[in-house]
Design a protein around this motif. Structure first.
Motif, PDB file in Angstrom:
ATOM      1  N   VAL A 144       0.918  -1.263  -0.099  1.00 54.67           N
ATOM      2  CA  VAL A 144       0.176   0.040  -0.044  1.00 54.67           C
ATOM      3  C   VAL A 144       0.685   1.236   0.115  1.00 54.67           C
ATOM      4  O   VAL A 144       0.633   2.353  -0.665  1.00 54.67           O
ATOM      5  CB  VAL A 144      -0.953   0.114   1.192  1.00 54.67           C
ATOM      6  CG1 VAL A 144      -2.114   1.149   1.144  1.00 54.67           C
ATOM      7  CG2 VAL A 144      -1.817  -1.212   1.165  1.00 54.67           C
ATOM      8  N   THR A 145       1.846   1.216   0.741  1.00 55.06           N
ATOM      9  CA  THR A 145       2.708   2.331   0.993  1.00 55.06           C
ATOM     10  C   THR A 145       4.140   1.805   0.570  1.00 55.06           C
ATOM     11  O   THR A 145       4.465   0.718   0.491  1.00 55.06           O
ATOM     12  CB  THR A 145       2.874   3.217   2.273  1.00 55.06           C
ATOM     13  OG1 THR A 145       3.514   2.065   3.411  1.00 55.06           O
ATOM     14  CG2 THR A 145       1.552   3.300   2.858  1.00 55.06           C
ATOM     15  N   ASN A 146       5.309   2.926   1.037  1.00 55.69           N
ATOM     16  CA  ASN A 146       6.697   2.297   0.776  1.00 55.69           C
ATOM     17  C   ASN A 146       7.270   1.883   2.282  1.00 55.69           C
ATOM     18  O   ASN A 146       8.477   1.517   2.267  1.00 55.69           O
ATOM     19  CB  ASN A 146       7.572   3.422   0.312  1.00 55.69           C
ATOM     20  CG  ASN A 146       7.032   3.720  -1.216  1.00 55.69           C
ATOM     21  OD1 ASN A 146       6.966   2.827  -1.949  1.00 55.69           O
ATOM     22  ND2 ASN A 146       7.268   5.008  -1.517  1.00 55.69           N
ATOM     23  N   CYS A 176       9.444   4.176   7.069  1.00 57.59           N
ATOM     24  CA  CYS A 176      10.144   5.199   6.414  1.00 57.59           C
ATOM     25  C   CYS A 176       9.499   6.485   6.369  1.00 57.59           C
ATOM     26  O   CYS A 176       8.228   6.855   6.751  1.00 57.59           O
ATOM     27  CB  CYS A 176      10.378   4.734   4.952  1.00 57.59           C
ATOM     28  SG  CYS A 176       9.051   4.770   3.884  1.00 57.59           S
ATOM     29  N   LEU A 177      10.390   7.658   6.261  1.00 56.15           N
ATOM     30  CA  LEU A 177       9.728   8.824   6.408  1.00 56.15           C
ATOM     31  C   LEU A 177       8.804   9.179   5.356  1.00 56.15           C
ATOM     32  O   LEU A 177       8.714   8.926   4.305  1.00 56.15           O
ATOM     33  CB  LEU A 177      10.929   9.920   6.061  1.00 56.15           C
ATOM     34  CG  LEU A 177      11.920  10.235   7.345  1.00 56.15           C
ATOM     35  CD1 LEU A 177      13.126  11.033   6.940  1.00 56.15           C
ATOM     36  CD2 LEU A 177      11.236  10.819   8.552  1.00 56.15           C
ATOM     37  N   HIS A 178       7.570   9.790   6.138  1.00 57.29           N
ATOM     38  CA  HIS A 178       6.338  10.026   4.994  1.00 57.29           C
ATOM     39  C   HIS A 178       5.384  11.189   5.839  1.00 57.29           C
ATOM     40  O   HIS A 178       5.627  11.261   7.098  1.00 57.29           O
ATOM     41  CB  HIS A 178       5.779   9.034   4.848  1.00 57.29           C
ATOM     42  CG  HIS A 178       5.162   8.232   5.950  1.00 57.29           C
ATOM     43  ND1 HIS A 178       5.638   7.592   6.957  1.00 57.29           N
ATOM     44  CD2 HIS A 178       3.644   8.259   6.516  1.00 57.29           C
ATOM     45  CE1 HIS A 178       4.924   6.904   7.907  1.00 57.29           C
ATOM     46  NE2 HIS A 178       3.796   7.564   7.556  1.00 57.29           N
ATOM     47  N   ALA A 179       4.698  11.507   4.962  1.00 59.60           N
ATOM     48  CA  ALA A 179       3.684  12.487   5.559  1.00 59.60           C
ATOM     49  C   ALA A 179       2.314  12.073   4.982  1.00 59.60           C
ATOM     50  O   ALA A 179       2.263  11.302   4.112  1.00 59.60           O
ATOM     51  CB  ALA A 179       3.786  13.870   5.152  1.00 59.60           C
ATOM     52  N   LEU A 180       1.215  12.263   5.858  1.00 63.90           N
ATOM     53  CA  LEU A 180      -0.173  11.976   5.540  1.00 63.90           C
ATOM     54  C   LEU A 180      -1.319  13.238   5.664  1.00 63.90           C
ATOM     55  O   LEU A 180      -0.959  14.029   6.232  1.00 63.90           O
ATOM     56  CB  LEU A 180      -0.578  11.032   6.573  1.00 63.90           C
ATOM     57  CG  LEU A 180      -0.152   9.635   6.742  1.00 63.90           C
ATOM     58  CD1 LEU A 180      -0.670   8.896   7.966  1.00 63.90           C
ATOM     59  CD2 LEU A 180      -0.140   9.085   5.482  1.00 63.90           C
ATOM     60  N   GLU A 183      -4.118   8.006  -1.270  1.00 63.62           N
ATOM     61  CA  GLU A 183      -3.758   9.501  -1.745  1.00 63.62           C
ATOM     62  C   GLU A 183      -3.386  10.448  -0.589  1.00 63.62           C
ATOM     63  O   GLU A 183      -2.586  11.348  -0.905  1.00 63.62           O
ATOM     64  CB  GLU A 183      -5.109  10.372  -2.338  1.00 63.62           C
ATOM     65  CG  GLU A 183      -5.262   9.458  -3.692  1.00 63.62           C
ATOM     66  CD  GLU A 183      -6.243   8.373  -3.713  1.00 63.62           C
ATOM     67  OE1 GLU A 183      -6.521   7.579  -4.563  1.00 63.62           O
ATOM     68  OE2 GLU A 183      -6.538   7.949  -2.504  1.00 63.62           O
ATOM     69  N   HIS A 184      -3.473   9.880   0.685  1.00 67.89           N
ATOM     70  CA  HIS A 184      -2.967  10.892   1.846  1.00 67.89           C
ATOM     71  C   HIS A 184      -1.729  10.622   1.851  1.00 67.89           C
ATOM     72  O   HIS A 184      -0.957  11.476   2.451  1.00 67.89           O
ATOM     73  CB  HIS A 184      -3.701  10.248   3.137  1.00 67.89           C
ATOM     74  CG  HIS A 184      -5.034  10.788   3.219  1.00 67.89           C
ATOM     75  ND1 HIS A 184      -6.172  10.120   4.021  1.00 67.89           N
ATOM     76  CD2 HIS A 184      -5.673  11.885   2.759  1.00 67.89           C
ATOM     77  CE1 HIS A 184      -6.934  10.784   3.930  1.00 67.89           C
ATOM     78  NE2 HIS A 184      -7.013  11.947   3.276  1.00 67.89           N
TER      79      HIS A 184
END
Length: 239
Positions: free
Chosen positions: A59-61, A95-99, A170-171
């Motif tokens: 779904v994400t990295n 890992c570094l991410h923003a929502l 998409e977030h």
């Protein structure tokens, strides 16, 4: 940790909450814990198998395993709230991410989890454990996480992640290479952990770009040497 120890920990967290909605969610969590055998030692592989956790990188990295157990759709068909179990194992990291939504992490079991959040001109470490189980990350804030004091591949940390409004793909946003570079400049003392939490895709892209730069630098160096050698060979001789 045995099942009853797990239940006792969740009950302590539950008893510290006053909100009825939170209590309802924790009752769901307790139902999952009761699926575990009473006399079995709880480890990452058993949780993954028993709860049918799947890899989050579908779904994400991010590394790790998850299962959504709360999803609330409001009257206008908008996803108002989601909550997942999230398990990190060994050297895996979020890992570094923003929502584009707020997200509350609540520690449940295993090793402590270190959250690293870029807030108020500080790259802050928040340690989640039994005595400090929860932290809310505001929307559009870069953050990452890893197991604190990880010693072997069997270590794991289990949290829940509650998103309001509910999470949709998409977030999710990883930092760009420029944003990562800026984070390292703004927080130079945290450069190592920023690098540790850099998404693998960006690490690979950065390595590729460095290889290209080194290749062209090498070619330029070879061309310069060839030009110098040609000039020496063709240099007019003094009589």
């Amino acid at each position: 940790m045995l099942r009853n120890e797990f239940l006792n920990t969740v009950n302590k967290i539950l008893n510290s909450r006053n909100d009825n909605e939170e209590k309802r969610r924790f009752e769901i969590i307790k139902g999952y814990i009761l699926q575990l055998n009473e006399d079995e030692e709880i480890n990452a592989n058993k949780l993954i198998k028993k709860w049918a956790l799947v890899e989050l990188n579908t779904v994400t990295n991010e590394d790790g395993y998850f299962k959504e157990f709360v999803k609330i759709i409001d009257q206008v068909e908008t996803c108002a709230e989601t909550e997942i179990f999230y398990l990190l194992k060994g050297k895996q990291v979020s890992c570094l991410h923003a929502l584009g939504t707020t997200e509350t992490w609540t520690w449940l079991a295993g090793k402590e989890i270190s959250l690293f959040v870029a807030i108020n001109q500080e790259f802050k470490e928040i340690i989640l454990n039994e005595t400090n189980p929860s932290f809310t990350i505001e929307k559009d804030t870069f953050f990452g996480a890893k197991i604190n004091n990880q010693k072997n591949d069997n270590d794991f940390g289990l949290v829940t992640c509650l998103c309001k409004p509910g999470f949709i793909p998409e977030h999710y946003k990883n930092p760009s290479l420029e944003e990562l570079d800026n984070l390292c400049k703004v927080f130079p003392s945290n450069e190592k952990i920023i690098n540790d939490l850099t998404p693998k895709l960006l690490k690979n892209n950065n390595t590729f770009m460095q290889s290209i730069i080194q290749f062209f630098t090498c070619c330029i160096g070879i061309k310069k040497i060839e030009d110098e050698q040609t000039a020496l060979i063709n240099r007019p001789q003094n009589n």
